[in-house]
Write an enzyme that holds these catalytic residues in place. Structure first.
Site, PDB file in Angstrom:
ATOM      1  N   ILE A  29      41.248   2.400 -47.060  1.00  0.00           N
ATOM      2  CA  ILE A  29      40.003   2.595 -47.803  1.00  0.00           C
ATOM      3  C   ILE A  29      39.159   3.671 -47.148  1.00  0.00           C
ATOM      4  O   ILE A  29      38.606   4.556 -47.817  1.00  0.00           O
ATOM      5  CB  ILE A  29      39.214   1.268 -47.879  1.00  0.00           C
ATOM      6  CG1 ILE A  29      39.995   0.221 -48.677  1.00  0.00           C
ATOM      7  CG2 ILE A  29      37.848   1.499 -48.518  1.00  0.00           C
ATOM      8  CD1 ILE A  29      40.203   0.549 -50.127  1.00  0.00           C
ATOM      9  N   GLU A  61      42.966   6.565 -32.750  1.00  0.00           N
ATOM     10  CA  GLU A  61      42.901   8.020 -32.586  1.00  0.00           C
ATOM     11  C   GLU A  61      44.040   8.736 -33.309  1.00  0.00           C
ATOM     12  O   GLU A  61      43.889   9.876 -33.756  1.00  0.00           O
ATOM     13  CB  GLU A  61      42.906   8.393 -31.089  1.00  0.00           C
ATOM     14  CG  GLU A  61      44.263   8.438 -30.393  1.00  0.00           C
ATOM     15  CD  GLU A  61      44.863   7.066 -30.106  1.00  0.00           C
ATOM     16  OE1 GLU A  61      45.949   7.010 -29.520  1.00  0.00           O
ATOM     17  OE2 GLU A  61      44.236   6.045 -30.462  1.00  0.00           O
ATOM     18  N   ALA A  69      33.661   0.575 -43.582  1.00  0.00           N
ATOM     19  CA  ALA A  69      34.968   0.047 -43.977  1.00  0.00           C
ATOM     20  C   ALA A  69      35.743  -0.522 -42.803  1.00  0.00           C
ATOM     21  O   ALA A  69      36.846  -1.057 -42.993  1.00  0.00           O
ATOM     22  CB  ALA A  69      35.789   1.151 -44.650  1.00  0.00           C
ATOM     23  N   SER A 118      33.476  -5.160 -48.814  1.00  0.00           N
ATOM     24  CA  SER A 118      33.765  -6.582 -48.639  1.00  0.00           C
ATOM     25  C   SER A 118      35.053  -6.934 -49.378  1.00  0.00           C
ATOM     26  O   SER A 118      35.821  -6.061 -49.765  1.00  0.00           O
ATOM     27  CB  SER A 118      32.591  -7.425 -49.141  1.00  0.00           C
ATOM     28  OG  SER A 118      32.775  -8.787 -48.767  1.00  0.00           O
ATOM     29  N   LYS A 143      38.138 -12.433 -50.602  1.00  0.00           N
ATOM     30  CA  LYS A 143      38.435 -13.555 -49.720  1.00  0.00           C
ATOM     31  C   LYS A 143      37.186 -14.104 -49.044  1.00  0.00           C
ATOM     32  O   LYS A 143      37.246 -15.110 -48.327  1.00  0.00           O
ATOM     33  CB  LYS A 143      39.480 -13.141 -48.683  1.00  0.00           C
ATOM     34  CG  LYS A 143      40.838 -12.910 -49.334  1.00  0.00           C
ATOM     35  CD  LYS A 143      41.842 -12.340 -48.386  1.00  0.00           C
ATOM     36  CE  LYS A 143      43.198 -12.199 -49.085  1.00  0.00           C
ATOM     37  NZ  LYS A 143      43.153 -11.315 -50.263  1.00  0.00           N
ATOM     38  N   LYS A 196      33.999 -12.031 -43.254  1.00  0.00           N
ATOM     39  CA  LYS A 196      33.468 -11.048 -44.211  1.00  0.00           C
ATOM     40  C   LYS A 196      32.307 -11.629 -45.004  1.00  0.00           C
ATOM     41  O   LYS A 196      31.382 -10.901 -45.391  1.00  0.00           O
ATOM     42  CB  LYS A 196      34.580 -10.578 -45.153  1.00  0.00           C
ATOM     43  CG  LYS A 196      35.679  -9.749 -44.481  1.00  0.00           C
ATOM     44  CD  LYS A 196      35.141  -8.460 -43.873  1.00  0.00           C
ATOM     45  CE  LYS A 196      34.835  -7.406 -44.907  1.00  0.00           C
ATOM     46  NZ  LYS A 196      34.401  -6.122 -44.292  1.00  0.00           N
ATOM     47  N   ASN A 248      42.578  -7.143 -53.690  1.00  0.00           N
ATOM     48  CA  ASN A 248      43.604  -6.392 -52.961  1.00  0.00           C
ATOM     49  C   ASN A 248      43.741  -4.978 -53.503  1.00  0.00           C
ATOM     50  O   ASN A 248      43.548  -4.729 -54.692  1.00  0.00           O
ATOM     51  CB  ASN A 248      44.955  -7.096 -53.078  1.00  0.00           C
ATOM     52  CG  ASN A 248      44.922  -8.486 -52.470  1.00  0.00           C
ATOM     53  OD1 ASN A 248      45.006  -8.644 -51.274  1.00  0.00           O
ATOM     54  ND2 ASN A 248      44.783  -9.491 -53.316  1.00  0.00           N
ATOM     55  N   GLU A 251      46.270 -18.925 -46.442  1.00  0.00           N
ATOM     56  CA  GLU A 251      46.500 -18.356 -47.768  1.00  0.00           C
ATOM     57  C   GLU A 251      46.111 -19.338 -48.867  1.00  0.00           C
ATOM     58  O   GLU A 251      46.264 -20.553 -48.732  1.00  0.00           O
ATOM     59  CB  GLU A 251      47.969 -17.963 -47.951  1.00  0.00           C
ATOM     60  CG  GLU A 251      48.332 -16.635 -47.333  1.00  0.00           C
ATOM     61  CD  GLU A 251      49.703 -16.171 -47.769  1.00  0.00           C
ATOM     62  OE1 GLU A 251      49.887 -14.948 -47.875  1.00  0.00           O
ATOM     63  OE2 GLU A 251      50.582 -17.020 -47.989  1.00  0.00           O
TER      64      GLU A 251
END
Length: 638
Positions: free
Chosen positions: A302, A325, A370, A413, A416, A428, A453, A549
């Protein structure tokens, strides 16, 4: 109805004109045969003979009738083969025999007439066969370079298809030869740069069945994904090995002219999930152009896309911050020579001194935050790291943003964070609470953007499935009923930027993710896109849910609702519960203090006090030691 009627008329008209063309060509070849025969015989006759016109017409008529009986006016010129040549010879012999049988009834037959007829038949075989096979000889020998190119057809006859066709004809390096264009929106029979429009989808499928098509280019960016999937599935059944490339919708703030360089192989993103997003480029440009932009987590999926899209809008400075890096090095290299300089900054978002120096040096106007740990199973094993980065790092960045009077702070965000069943989601959710609590305490406007996702990101399910397919399988799916919301990386980033430009501070924006997708169905689609059959060529193995999950993800809490915004794909969550800033700071400080003391066994209990909707399963102790969490090493990104 009018288009269908026109297509039906065109079908029969094309059939008639093709037959008439061959009829005229055969008649001309026979006339030339008769003339050559007369010239050859002329020196060998005792008396001067005039051209036997009536006998010639009888021969031509008989042969043309025989050609019709052998259905030689319903063949394809370009694909004339040995069988067709045999039928031509038989038709000419039959026609010649017919003329021999009819001629004695109206004229006296002598040696001259018999020899003349025989010569006409011999020349007729040579000239008609040569005429019929000429197009094939041209393509296979005279135009060998063109014939060596891929047999290509284009689906899409409007602006994009025309531009791609023009690019193919203009540039020989593409090694493509276009034999037809198909589009239900365009009347068949028309020509585009010399290439005929042969019909629509139905005609295209029939063309693929009949001819050796090697490449299909779908130049139809606005085609609904479900329609594209239907076409691909149908073609793969007919010709699994055929190459299909598409011109994708441009999820970009600036578009180059359309050309062959823009087409690419079909990916799962093209047939899965939501339709292309619409953005207000002017509002996004106003929020970026001429500003100093800082992107944290810039080396991630992202973050790097945020850097790429922001760079197109000409900010004054663009700072890319990440602890990795290597990824930062590759990212910066991509912008060498571009108008916008990307300034790399290697730093940990939990390092207060370093981040304070970065803010003081660059004085960012807008921050896209992000940076975060996103892998659910891994964070279940290392919850302390998720808390340090996702909570502690966000709190630090937010605090320094207020100190340095940053105008806007946009945090990425996740779905989840809603009724979280794992540490990553809970952290989050706390990060969202930090942004809401901080808003209004200084000049900085804090905004959170929540989505599901993203396809193709590092650690996401798609590249892992692809790797498993390339290795021969099996493809591992945790549960046959598991569903997830999916969005492409460019879509998610552009809508995040759009939400950031719209926000006034304190909002949690929720992106419209479309319909959830079954992971099992996605796995099957990916296998088919690799020209393989699920459970035949590649096995699918069900492994069971992993720690943390859920079968389904949500974008809103049960107590939340949404408000519409001016953008149809962005909603504003009504967050009924907001933790007081002082109370939130106290709880976060207690949580981080426990981490420093190494009391990790109480982490989940403290998270529960911060996020009441957080649920988790206690791990059992065996001989005083926490049992390890079981699960496959298939990490699905947040």
């Amino acid at each position: 109805m009018e288009i269908e009627s026109y297509k039906e008329k065109y079908k029969y008209r094309n059939k008639f004109t093709r037959g008439l063309f061959f009829l005229v060509g055969d008649a001309f070849s026979l006339c030339l045969s008769a003339l050559l025969s007369y010239i050859i015989l002329f020196p060998f006759t005792d008396i001067v003979r005039t051209f036997p016109l009536e006998h010639t017409l009888l021969i031509i008529g008989s042969i043309l009738a025989a050609m019709a009986v052998f259905r030689m006016y319903l063949v394809n010129w370009k694909y004339t083969g040995l069988r067709d040549l045999v039928r031509i010879i038989l038709a000419i012999v039959l026609g010649g025999g017919l003329s021999f049988g009819i001629a004695p009834f109206y004229q006296e037959m002598g040696n001259y007439e018999y020899v003349f007829t025989a010569l006409v038949l011999i020349h007729g075989v040579l000239l008609i066969s040569g005429f019929r096979i000429s197009k094939r000889l041209y393509h296979e020998f005279i135009s060998r370079s063109k014939n060596s190119k891929k047999y290509t057809i284009i689906f899409g006859g409007e602006s994009e298809g025309e531009q791609i066709l023009r690019d193919i004809l203009k540039n020989n390096q593409w090694d493509l030869s276009v034999y037809g264009i198909f589009d239900d929106r365009v009347l068949p029979g028309l020509r585009m740069h010399g290439v005929r429009v042969l019909g629509g989808k139905k005609e295209m499928i029939d063309h693929i069945r009949r001819f050796p098509v090697e490449l299909l280019i779908v130049a139809f960016p606005e085609m609904p994904k479900k329609d594209l999937k239907e076409i691909i599935d149908e073609i793969k059944e007919i010709r699994p090995e055929m190459e299909i490339k598409i011109l994708p919708s441009f999820h970009s703030l600036t578009d180059d002219p359309v050309g062959v360089k823009h087409i690419r192989n079909v990916s799962i993103e093209d047939i899965l999930g939501r339709e292309p997003v619409k953005i207000d480029i002017n509002s996004i440009r106003a929020s970026i152009t001429g500003k100093t932009v800082l992107v944290t987590g810039a080396g991630g999926s992202i973050g790097s896309e945020l850097v790429e899209q922001c760079a197109k809008l000409k900010p004054t400075r663009l700072v890319a911050l990440d602890i990795d890096e290597t990824e930062l090095f590759y990212l910066v290299n991509e912008f060498e020579g571009s108008e916008t300089e990307v300034i790399p900054c290697v730093a940990n978002i939990t390092d207060e001194s370093k981040i304070d120096q970065v803010f003081a040096r660059f004085q960012p106007d807008i921050i896209f935050h992000a940076a975060a740990y996103k892998h659910v199973p891994m964070m279940e094993s290392f919850p302390d790291e998720a808390i340090k980065v996702n909570i502690g790092g966000t709190r630090l960045i937010a605090s320094l943003a207020c100190k340095h009077k940053v105008d806007k702070f946009v945090m990425v965000s996740t779905d989840k964070a809603v009724n979280p069943a794992n540490v990553m989601g809970a952290t989050k959710r706390v990060a969202e609470e930090i942004c809401m609590a901080r808003n209004g305490t200084g000049p900085t406007k804090f905004i959170s953007v929540r989505f599901g996702n993203v396809l193709g990101s590092r650690g996401s399910v798609v590249p892992i499935f692809i790797e498993q397919i390339n290795n021969g399988g099996p493809v591992t799916v945790t549960d046959p009923e598991m569903k997830r919301y999916f969005m492409t990386i460019p879509e998610a980033v552009l809508l995040t930027m759009q939400a950031g430009s719209m926000g006034d501070g304190g909002e949690v924006f929720v992106l419209d993710m479309g319909e959830p997708v079954k992971i099992l169905d996605m796995a099957k689609d990916l296998i088919r896109l690799h020209n393989l059959e699920p459970d035949k060529d590649i096995q699918i193995e069900i492994t069971g849910l992993r720690p943390g999950e859920k079968l389904y993800e949500e974008l809103l809490n049960a107590e939340e609702g949404v408000l519409e915004t001016e953008h149809e794909e962005i909603f504003k969550a009504i967050c009924s519960r907001r933790t007081d800033e002082e109370e939130l700071e106290t709880k976060i400080s207690d949580l981080l203090a426990h981490l420093k003391k190494g009391k990790n066994e109480y982490i989940r209990d403290h998270l529960k006090s911060l996020v009441p909707t957080y649920t988790y399963k206690e791990r059992k102790k065996v001989n005083g030691t926490m049992t390890p969490q079981k699960g496959k090493s298939l990490f699905v990104e947040g």
